[in-house]
Design a protein around this motif. Structure first.
Motif, PDB file in Angstrom:
ATOM      1  N   ARG B  51       0.816  -1.212   0.000  1.00 46.97           N
ATOM      2  CA  ARG B  51       0.000   0.000   0.000  1.00 46.97           C
ATOM      3  C   ARG B  51       0.851   1.264   0.000  1.00 46.97           C
ATOM      4  O   ARG B  51       0.550   2.228  -0.685  1.00 46.97           O
ATOM      5  CB  ARG B  51      -0.919  -0.022   1.222  1.00 46.97           C
ATOM      6  CG  ARG B  51      -1.811   1.171   1.274  1.00 46.97           C
ATOM      7  CD  ARG B  51      -2.762   1.077   2.443  1.00 46.97           C
ATOM      8  NE  ARG B  51      -3.449   2.352   2.604  1.00 46.97           N
ATOM      9  CZ  ARG B  51      -4.554   2.520   3.303  1.00 46.97           C
ATOM     10  NH1 ARG B  51      -5.101   1.494   3.891  1.00 46.97           N
ATOM     11  NH2 ARG B  51      -5.097   3.696   3.409  1.00 46.97           N
ATOM     12  N   ARG B  55       1.080   4.037  -2.884  1.00 46.00           N
ATOM     13  CA  ARG B  55       0.764   5.439  -2.594  1.00 46.00           C
ATOM     14  C   ARG B  55       1.720   6.372  -3.345  1.00 46.00           C
ATOM     15  O   ARG B  55       1.316   7.433  -3.811  1.00 46.00           O
ATOM     16  CB  ARG B  55       0.893   5.657  -1.082  1.00 46.00           C
ATOM     17  CG  ARG B  55       0.418   7.004  -0.620  1.00 46.00           C
ATOM     18  CD  ARG B  55       0.421   7.075   0.900  1.00 46.00           C
ATOM     19  NE  ARG B  55       0.056   8.401   1.341  1.00 46.00           N
ATOM     20  CZ  ARG B  55       0.691   9.079   2.290  1.00 46.00           C
ATOM     21  NH1 ARG B  55       1.705   8.550   2.921  1.00 46.00           N
ATOM     22  NH2 ARG B  55       0.305  10.292   2.610  1.00 46.00           N
ATOM     23  N   CYS B  56       2.970   5.987  -3.450  1.00 44.06           N
ATOM     24  CA  CYS B  56       3.956   6.776  -4.200  1.00 44.06           C
ATOM     25  C   CYS B  56       4.001   6.389  -5.669  1.00 44.06           C
ATOM     26  O   CYS B  56       4.828   6.895  -6.419  1.00 44.06           O
ATOM     27  CB  CYS B  56       5.349   6.575  -3.605  1.00 44.06           C
ATOM     28  SG  CYS B  56       5.578   7.356  -2.008  1.00 44.06           S
ATOM     29  N   GLN B  57       3.172   5.451  -6.029  1.00 48.24           N
ATOM     30  CA  GLN B  57       3.155   4.942  -7.394  1.00 48.24           C
ATOM     31  C   GLN B  57       4.510   4.397  -7.854  1.00 48.24           C
ATOM     32  O   GLN B  57       4.881   4.540  -9.005  1.00 48.24           O
ATOM     33  CB  GLN B  57       2.613   6.006  -8.367  1.00 48.24           C
ATOM     34  CG  GLN B  57       1.153   6.355  -8.038  1.00 48.24           C
ATOM     35  CD  GLN B  57       0.474   7.138  -9.148  1.00 48.24           C
ATOM     36  OE1 GLN B  57       0.385   6.682 -10.289  1.00 48.24           O
ATOM     37  NE2 GLN B  57      -0.038   8.327  -8.817  1.00 48.24           N
TER      38      GLN B  57
END
Lengths: 99, 99
Positions: B51, B55-57
DNA sequence: TATACATATTGAATATTAATCATATGATAG
DNA sequence: CTATCATATGATTAATATTCAATATGTATA
């Protein structure tokens, strides 16, 4: 938790105070007192964080009388900040909203 | 402490579990169960860390039936790991001995 | 729709990190 | 050599992150 040179490397960069020091040093070497004035932080805070940056050799030190001038080791820092900038602008604009 | 997209970026990379996930994904996409087997970590630990990477890809996700396949967004990760490797090998060999 | 499997989320305990205070060391001027 | 300024170190406390157990959700299939 496991520490490796890689985790130490990234954790050292993952702190706003240390990033602020790095950005300040971009314009040239500064001593500790100068950094405390620019960044409005306690001397001990600056020194502690300089030590961590030094540990990874993101910065260099030059003594001049009682002063210690710190400067960037630009070799890694510059390209890594450039890459990070590019990534953040492309992918992480809304990152601070915790989801 | 202040969080910015930049500190989140670096802190996400400053964790051995997440780096291990990244290295594992270098050889191609994996689902959560596969990652738990390769890395011998709890499923919840893997999911938490995925996850954060998401979130930071740094990673992408593809759903396939009940499985979720994660893969690297190599665009940033590959050059940043290359830079880091170079820096660590040149400057940070003895880093884990705390001084 | 009931069951099984895959994955995510929540909450609590623990570990790690950061900032600060107190203090120590180091350099220089007088 | 002592007083002063510059910087570093160590200990403590507060904030954050990590892990795990428990549980929830989501998907597929009998």
């Amino acid at each position: 938790m496991i520490e490796t040179p890689y985790t130490i490397f990234f954790r050292t960069l993952g702190n706003q105070t240390r990033l602020a020091i790095i950005y300040t040093l971009k314009s040239g070497e500064k001593n500790v007192t100068e950094l405390t004035k620019v960044l409005k932080l306690k001397q001990t805070t600056i020194s502690h964080n300089l030590r961590r940056l030094l540990r990874c050799q993101f910065i260099k030190i030059r003594q001049d009388g009682p002063f210690r001038y710190y400067s960037l080791n630009k070799e890694t820092i510059e390209p890594i900040l450039k890459l990070t900038d590019k990534h953040v602008n492309k992918y992480c604009k809304n990152l601070c909203k915790k989801k």
